[in-house]
Design an enzyme around this catalytic site. Structure first.
Site, PDB file in Angstrom:
ATOM      1  N   GLU A  24       0.827  -1.202   0.000  1.00 37.26           N
ATOM      2  CA  GLU A  24       0.000   0.000   0.000  1.00 37.26           C
ATOM      3  C   GLU A  24       0.865   1.258   0.000  1.00 37.26           C
ATOM      4  O   GLU A  24       0.540   2.253  -0.651  1.00 37.26           O
ATOM      5  CB  GLU A  24      -0.929  -0.005   1.210  1.00 37.26           C
ATOM      6  CG  GLU A  24      -2.018  -1.058   1.137  1.00 37.26           C
ATOM      7  CD  GLU A  24      -2.847  -1.108   2.405  1.00 37.26           C
ATOM      8  OE1 GLU A  24      -2.688  -0.214   3.249  1.00 37.26           O
ATOM      9  OE2 GLU A  24      -3.646  -2.047   2.545  1.00 37.26           O
ATOM     10  N   GLU A  63       2.343  -6.204 -11.053  1.00 34.64           N
ATOM     11  CA  GLU A  63       3.771  -5.915 -11.044  1.00 34.64           C
ATOM     12  C   GLU A  63       4.543  -6.899 -11.924  1.00 34.64           C
ATOM     13  O   GLU A  63       5.546  -6.546 -12.530  1.00 34.64           O
ATOM     14  CB  GLU A  63       4.295  -5.942  -9.606  1.00 34.64           C
ATOM     15  CG  GLU A  63       3.729  -4.818  -8.744  1.00 34.64           C
ATOM     16  CD  GLU A  63       4.248  -4.834  -7.317  1.00 34.64           C
ATOM     17  OE1 GLU A  63       5.038  -5.746  -6.982  1.00 34.64           O
ATOM     18  OE2 GLU A  63       3.868  -3.948  -6.543  1.00 34.64           O
ATOM     19  N   PRO A  75      10.395 -14.736  -0.356  1.00 33.62           N
ATOM     20  CA  PRO A  75       9.406 -14.684   0.739  1.00 33.62           C
ATOM     21  C   PRO A  75       8.864 -13.271   0.917  1.00 33.62           C
ATOM     22  O   PRO A  75       9.574 -12.278   0.719  1.00 33.62           O
ATOM     23  CB  PRO A  75      10.220 -15.114   1.966  1.00 33.62           C
ATOM     24  CG  PRO A  75      11.399 -15.847   1.420  1.00 33.62           C
ATOM     25  CD  PRO A  75      11.704 -15.171   0.112  1.00 33.62           C
TER      26      PRO A  75
END
Length: 389
Positions: A63, A322, A250
């Site tokens: 965000e 993305e 990760p």
């Protein structure tokens, strides 16, 4: 009635804080919370903002990155940024020195200074944050607002509570028409649909990485329980594609060491080579653990296939755009409920059950390169903020 609710909620938040103090002290020793928790709950190194600015609040790393197109269009001297996570703070600190952890609500009474506007991302519904900011003169905006199929019934059950929150939100900018209808049913006013902000800005490559000659598979933004599934699928692929490479990324940095150990053990069992990118910043092993923040977009740029994490477990998914900007073939699990609108805006994503990942990866030849079909419009939000500058 509203004054009575304000008093009761404030009293409850103070009581809750007092009761939670022993647990907060214990949690503050955990690596994940050692910075954010003392700042949020004890105001450790957490000074108030300068007054009369445009205050953006975003929860997570994603965000915080997504609001970049907005903050880039506003005077830097006016920016005030807050977050609740350590990774989020690392992003907002690049926007302005006026970056802070958001204090827990009872602290806001003394901490919050008058601002020109408060802009909150997505679903950060803190009653006192909106109420106090508005009472002290700020125009309050909720942007990129959404109500997923999964969360909406839960919001409806305590709709009376959210109606009190929306009384203190001047404008709401929703992701879709469905979100608009759901938000209005909970009391939201002045709701406009602007699309998903995460599609308005996609991070660019920060440096060029040499692409391995073989097929490159990126296990991106993975969570607990997902790395093992991806490793097994990669092992099956490796039997047919000897030169295939797995980039394992990760989601949370506090899991880097654990995933590194898992990858190294797996590599030994299958006679693969493995490395940590932080120790050798090249892609020359069968399995490369990307244990450095800010490198994911660079990995997407050299990937042929992206196995997008956060959806093989009931997490809610991550931003597929993305990777889609590079035309990567994308495989996702079915639990992408928090990213439904983004997934609908992208053509070609393959959705599979975790148990079928190996089979689907072996069929990579028939997967389609992804393509972004639509983006969002930030103009109404920017125009609203420009009116208070």
């Amino acid at each position: 009635m509203e004054k009575f609710f304000f008093f009761l909620y404030s009293l409850f938040s103070f009581l809750f804080y007092i009761l939670a103090l022993p647990f907060l002290v214990l949690l503050s020793f955990k690596t994940k919370y050692k910075e954010s928790l003392p700042s949020r709950f004890f105001l450790w190194h957490n000074k108030p903002f300068k007054p009369d600015g445009i205050w953006f609040h975003s929860c997570s790393f994603g965000e915080a990155k997504a609001i970049k197109p907005l903050v880039d269009r506003l005077p830097k001297a006016q920016l005030r940024m807050s977050t609740t996570t350590q990774t989020g703070l690392q992003v907002i600190e690049s926007y302005t020195s006026q970056s802070r952890y958001l204090p827990f609500e009872p602290w806001l009474f003394g901490w919050l200074k008058p601002q020109k506007a408060l802009v909150v991302m997505e679903a950060e519904f803190w009653y006192l944050l909106f109420a106090l900011a508005q009472k002290r003169g700020a125009k309050t905006l909720l942007i990129n607002a959404r109500m997923s199929d999964r969360s909406f019934p839960k919001y409806q059950k305590i709709g009376w509570f959210y109606r009190h929150i929306f009384k203190h939100i001047d404008e709401v900018y929703a992701q879709t028409e469905v979100d608009r209808a759901r938000l209005e049913s909970l009391g939201a006013r002045n709701v406009s649909v602007t699309g998903n902000i995460k599609l308005s800005y996609l991070p660019a490559v920060t440096r060029k990485i040499e692409k391995p000659s073989g097929l490159v598979v990126c296990g991106a933004s993975t969570h607990e329980g997902e790395e093992g599934v991806i490793l097994e699928a990669f092992a099956a692929l490796k039997k047919e594609q000897k030169d295939a490479v797995l980039l394992l990324v990760p989601r949370h940095p506090e899991r880097f060491d654990k995933v590194a150990q898992m990858a190294e053990t797996f590599a030994l069992q299958h006679a693969f080579t493995a490395q940590r990118y932080s120790q050798n910043a090249v892609l020359r092993s069968d399995i490369v653990l990307i244990d450095v923040l800010g490198e994911l977009v660079n990995m997407y740029a050299v990937s042929d296939i992206v196995i997008l994490g956060g959806a093989f477990e009931p997490i809610g998914g991550h931003n597929a755009a993305e990777a889609a900007q590079f035309g990567c073939k994308i495989i996702s699990g079915k639990h992408y409920f928090n990213q439904k609108d983004i997934f609908e805006a992208i053509e070609g994503i393959a959705i599979v059950e975790a148990g079928n990942l190996s089979k689907r990866l072996l069929q990579y030849g028939v997967l389609k390169p992804t393509r972004i079909k639509s983006k969002s419009d930030l103009t109404p939000i920017l125009e609203s903020l420009e009116r208070v500058l």
